[in-house]
Scaffold this motif. Sequence first.
Motif, PDB file in Angstrom:
ATOM      1  N   THR A 424       0.855  -1.182   0.000  1.00  0.00           N
ATOM      2  CA  THR A 424       0.000   0.000   0.000  1.00  0.00           C
ATOM      3  C   THR A 424       0.887   1.226   0.000  1.00  0.00           C
ATOM      4  O   THR A 424       1.800   1.340   0.833  1.00  0.00           O
ATOM      5  CB  THR A 424      -0.905   0.010   1.244  1.00  0.00           C
ATOM      6  N   VAL A 425       0.633   2.142  -0.929  1.00  0.00           N
ATOM      7  CA  VAL A 425       1.408   3.379  -0.971  1.00  0.00           C
ATOM      8  C   VAL A 425       0.500   4.525  -0.557  1.00  0.00           C
ATOM      9  O   VAL A 425      -0.652   4.618  -0.974  1.00  0.00           O
ATOM     10  CB  VAL A 425       2.032   3.622  -2.365  1.00  0.00           C
ATOM     11  N   VAL A 426       1.034   5.392   0.312  1.00  0.00           N
ATOM     12  CA  VAL A 426       0.279   6.534   0.833  1.00  0.00           C
ATOM     13  C   VAL A 426       1.132   7.782   0.646  1.00  0.00           C
ATOM     14  O   VAL A 426       2.192   7.913   1.274  1.00  0.00           O
ATOM     15  CB  VAL A 426      -0.060   6.349   2.322  1.00  0.00           C
ATOM     16  N   PRO A 427       0.720   8.725  -0.207  1.00  0.00           N
ATOM     17  CA  PRO A 427       1.487   9.958  -0.399  1.00  0.00           C
ATOM     18  C   PRO A 427       1.184  10.966   0.715  1.00  0.00           C
ATOM     19  O   PRO A 427       0.159  11.639   0.696  1.00  0.00           O
ATOM     20  CB  PRO A 427       1.003  10.471  -1.763  1.00  0.00           C
ATOM     21  N   ILE A 428       2.061  11.065   1.678  1.00  0.00           N
ATOM     22  CA  ILE A 428       1.845  11.917   2.840  1.00  0.00           C
ATOM     23  C   ILE A 428       2.280  13.354   2.543  1.00  0.00           C
ATOM     24  O   ILE A 428       3.355  13.587   1.984  1.00  0.00           O
ATOM     25  CB  ILE A 428       2.628  11.386   4.062  1.00  0.00           C
ATOM     26  N   CYS A 429       1.448  14.304   2.946  1.00  0.00           N
ATOM     27  CA  CYS A 429       1.773  15.724   2.791  1.00  0.00           C
ATOM     28  C   CYS A 429       1.644  16.381   4.164  1.00  0.00           C
ATOM     29  O   CYS A 429       0.569  16.349   4.771  1.00  0.00           O
ATOM     30  CB  CYS A 429       0.834  16.370   1.780  1.00  0.00           C
ATOM     31  N   LEU A 430       2.746  16.950   4.646  1.00  0.00           N
ATOM     32  CA  LEU A 430       2.791  17.569   5.972  1.00  0.00           C
ATOM     33  C   LEU A 430       3.664  18.820   5.934  1.00  0.00           C
ATOM     34  O   LEU A 430       4.497  18.983   5.027  1.00  0.00           O
ATOM     35  CB  LEU A 430       3.393  16.588   6.990  1.00  0.00           C
ATOM     36  N   PRO A 431       3.514  19.715   6.928  1.00  0.00           N
ATOM     37  CA  PRO A 431       4.482  20.810   7.043  1.00  0.00           C
ATOM     38  C   PRO A 431       5.899  20.246   7.103  1.00  0.00           C
ATOM     39  O   PRO A 431       6.141  19.191   7.709  1.00  0.00           O
ATOM     40  CB  PRO A 431       4.083  21.485   8.362  1.00  0.00           C
ATOM     41  N   LYS A 432       6.827  20.928   6.461  1.00  0.00           N
ATOM     42  CA  LYS A 432       8.187  20.401   6.333  1.00  0.00           C
ATOM     43  C   LYS A 432       8.802  20.050   7.684  1.00  0.00           C
ATOM     44  O   LYS A 432       9.518  19.050   7.809  1.00  0.00           O
ATOM     45  CB  LYS A 432       9.057  21.420   5.601  1.00  0.00           C
ATOM     46  N   ASP A 433       8.523  20.849   8.713  1.00  0.00           N
ATOM     47  CA  ASP A 433       9.142  20.595  10.009  1.00  0.00           C
ATOM     48  C   ASP A 433       8.515  19.408  10.743  1.00  0.00           C
ATOM     49  O   ASP A 433       9.006  18.997  11.794  1.00  0.00           O
ATOM     50  CB  ASP A 433       9.080  21.847  10.893  1.00  0.00           C
ATOM     51  N   ALA A 434       7.429  18.840  10.190  1.00  0.00           N
ATOM     52  CA  ALA A 434       6.778  17.686  10.821  1.00  0.00           C
ATOM     53  C   ALA A 434       7.103  16.371  10.124  1.00  0.00           C
ATOM     54  O   ALA A 434       6.863  15.292  10.695  1.00  0.00           O
ATOM     55  CB  ALA A 434       5.263  17.887  10.836  1.00  0.00           C
ATOM     56  N   MET A 435       7.671  16.433   8.919  1.00  0.00           N
ATOM     57  CA  MET A 435       7.858  15.217   8.135  1.00  0.00           C
ATOM     58  C   MET A 435       8.872  14.261   8.758  1.00  0.00           C
ATOM     59  O   MET A 435       8.654  13.044   8.797  1.00  0.00           O
ATOM     60  CB  MET A 435       8.259  15.561   6.698  1.00  0.00           C
ATOM     61  N   ASP A 436       9.996  14.788   9.274  1.00  0.00           N
ATOM     62  CA  ASP A 436      10.992  13.907   9.896  1.00  0.00           C
ATOM     63  C   ASP A 436      10.412  13.198  11.111  1.00  0.00           C
ATOM     64  O   ASP A 436      10.651  12.001  11.328  1.00  0.00           O
ATOM     65  CB  ASP A 436      12.235  14.707  10.293  1.00  0.00           C
ATOM     66  N   LYS A 437       9.644  13.931  11.920  1.00  0.00           N
ATOM     67  CA  LYS A 437       9.011  13.345  13.095  1.00  0.00           C
ATOM     68  C   LYS A 437       8.025  12.252  12.684  1.00  0.00           C
ATOM     69  O   LYS A 437       7.980  11.171  13.296  1.00  0.00           O
ATOM     70  CB  LYS A 437       8.283  14.437  13.875  1.00  0.00           C
ATOM     71  N   PHE A 438       7.266  12.503  11.624  1.00  0.00           N
ATOM     72  CA  PHE A 438       6.313  11.514  11.128  1.00  0.00           C
ATOM     73  C   PHE A 438       7.045  10.243  10.694  1.00  0.00           C
ATOM     74  O   PHE A 438       6.638   9.126  11.030  1.00  0.00           O
ATOM     75  CB  PHE A 438       5.509  12.088   9.965  1.00  0.00           C
ATOM     76  N   GLN A 439       8.137  10.411   9.966  1.00  0.00           N
ATOM     77  CA  GLN A 439       8.883   9.255   9.476  1.00  0.00           C
ATOM     78  C   GLN A 439       9.417   8.418  10.630  1.00  0.00           C
ATOM     79  O   GLN A 439       9.372   7.175  10.595  1.00  0.00           O
ATOM     80  CB  GLN A 439      10.034   9.715   8.581  1.00  0.00           C
ATOM     81  N   LEU A 440       9.898   9.071  11.680  1.00  0.00           N
ATOM     82  CA  LEU A 440      10.406   8.348  12.840  1.00  0.00           C
ATOM     83  C   LEU A 440       9.289   7.587  13.547  1.00  0.00           C
ATOM     84  O   LEU A 440       9.486   6.451  14.001  1.00  0.00           O
ATOM     85  CB  LEU A 440      11.073   9.317  13.813  1.00  0.00           C
ATOM     86  N   GLU A 441       8.118   8.207  13.637  1.00  0.00           N
ATOM     87  CA  GLU A 441       6.974   7.545  14.278  1.00  0.00           C
ATOM     88  C   GLU A 441       6.568   6.283  13.498  1.00  0.00           C
ATOM     89  O   GLU A 441       6.300   5.233  14.083  1.00  0.00           O
ATOM     90  CB  GLU A 441       5.791   8.522  14.363  1.00  0.00           C
ATOM     91  N   VAL A 442       6.519   6.398  12.170  1.00  0.00           N
ATOM     92  CA  VAL A 442       6.153   5.247  11.335  1.00  0.00           C
ATOM     93  C   VAL A 442       7.196   4.144  11.470  1.00  0.00           C
ATOM     94  O   VAL A 442       6.861   2.959  11.604  1.00  0.00           O
ATOM     95  CB  VAL A 442       5.976   5.675   9.856  1.00  0.00           C
TER      96      VAL A 442
END
Length: 448
Positions: A424-442
């Motif tokens: 499953t591919v999900v194209p995530i769009c977030l504020p730039k300063d939140a993307m690294d945090k999101f990646q770590l959480e995943v």
Amino acid sequence: MASSSSLPAFTVRRGEPVLVAPAAPTPREVKALSDLDDAEGMRFYSSGIHLYRNNPAMAGKDPAKVIREALARALVPYYPIAGRLREEEGKKLVVDCNAHGVMFAEADADLTADDFGDVQSPPFPCFEQFILESTTIAGVEPVIDRPLFYAQVTRLKCGGFIFGQRFCHCIGDALGHMQFEKAVCEIACGADAPSLAPSWGRPDMFMARQPPRPSFPHLEYREPAGGADRMLSTPASDMARVPFFFGPREIAGLRQRAPPDMRCSRFELVAACIWRSRTAALGYAPDEEVRLSFIVNARGRPEIPLPKGYYRNAMAYSVAATTAGELCGGDLGYALELVKKAKSAVTYEYLQSVADLMVLTGRPLFALSRTYIISDISHAGFKEIDFGWGQAVYGGPAKGGEGPLLGVTNYFSRAKNSKGEEGTVVPICLPKDAMDKFQLEVQGLTVV
């Protein structure tokens, strides 16, 4: 995967759009839409793109001519799509089946199918060039008294082509839309008629009860408690878009973190993971309400009386809601339980309740603040659209949640990674300063 900026310089030469009417006489009548069809949240055009390579077996055939002729013939059984929407008292929409036709354009582009690379998820590179837009008023594209379907066939210099289309959501959902396109494909490939006859359904299908009596809270139409949502105020220039792939390894990691006695689908696992990770990355206050809203398909359920071939909207939004503190402080099982409960809530009674609410409250738009809205299109059949040139290289939405919905709405679709693994591919769009945090959480939730 190619982006708009990585494509070579190119020009699209589009001919004058024309109306394509049904190829034979059709009934002249007025058909009412259901109270699900004409909700404010349905009054837009969903757009899709199908990219095809050259097929030597189709040498000498013009895809624009083939598709245009098949479209005209398909509009005979699907004649309401050739009509126009009309608004009556109480914002009620009806279809005037006047056979005025759908809009069609052909074009040529200085590109090859290979120039687009391995496109796996929306947005499709430079999609604006390959779909036919209509006039907007104050930034909004009206649906009243407009064609209900727009199509553009763009021939590529390699012999392939792009089929770009826009379909009025009031007339049908993704599965209904694909049913119509597959009918066009079957006729393009030589069939005399679609293998599945279309059904409009009963006049009272999904209409409000008398008197209307909503029996569910329907949080999807009520703003959540809490402060402002940064997702609705962050400019597009400050957003980052990254596709995330959930293959066998990632799904195995999520299953390890689910309660051992809980049966979970791939969708439920990915939805719970992204909702929890996204909430943590955006840094909402612990007491702020956060929601996951997703589309639940009503087809194939024995308690929901849908006739075979029904192509109108047969879906509803359902909502999982909690506070940011409870969601991020709990384990994945907590999020999964909320997702599963919201998914199972959509029954025939629930759909009737939505219809009742639409009539009582003026057909409102769904709430957006601190809400993540997702749609699973992995089973819609976008890549199965074959006009005779073979399976599409890319088949799916053209856009990825643009404008005010940037990062708020999202699609789940099926794709393969570089190892050839399905996922499953999900194209995530977030504020730039939140993307690294999101990646770590995943990563923390999916590591095996």
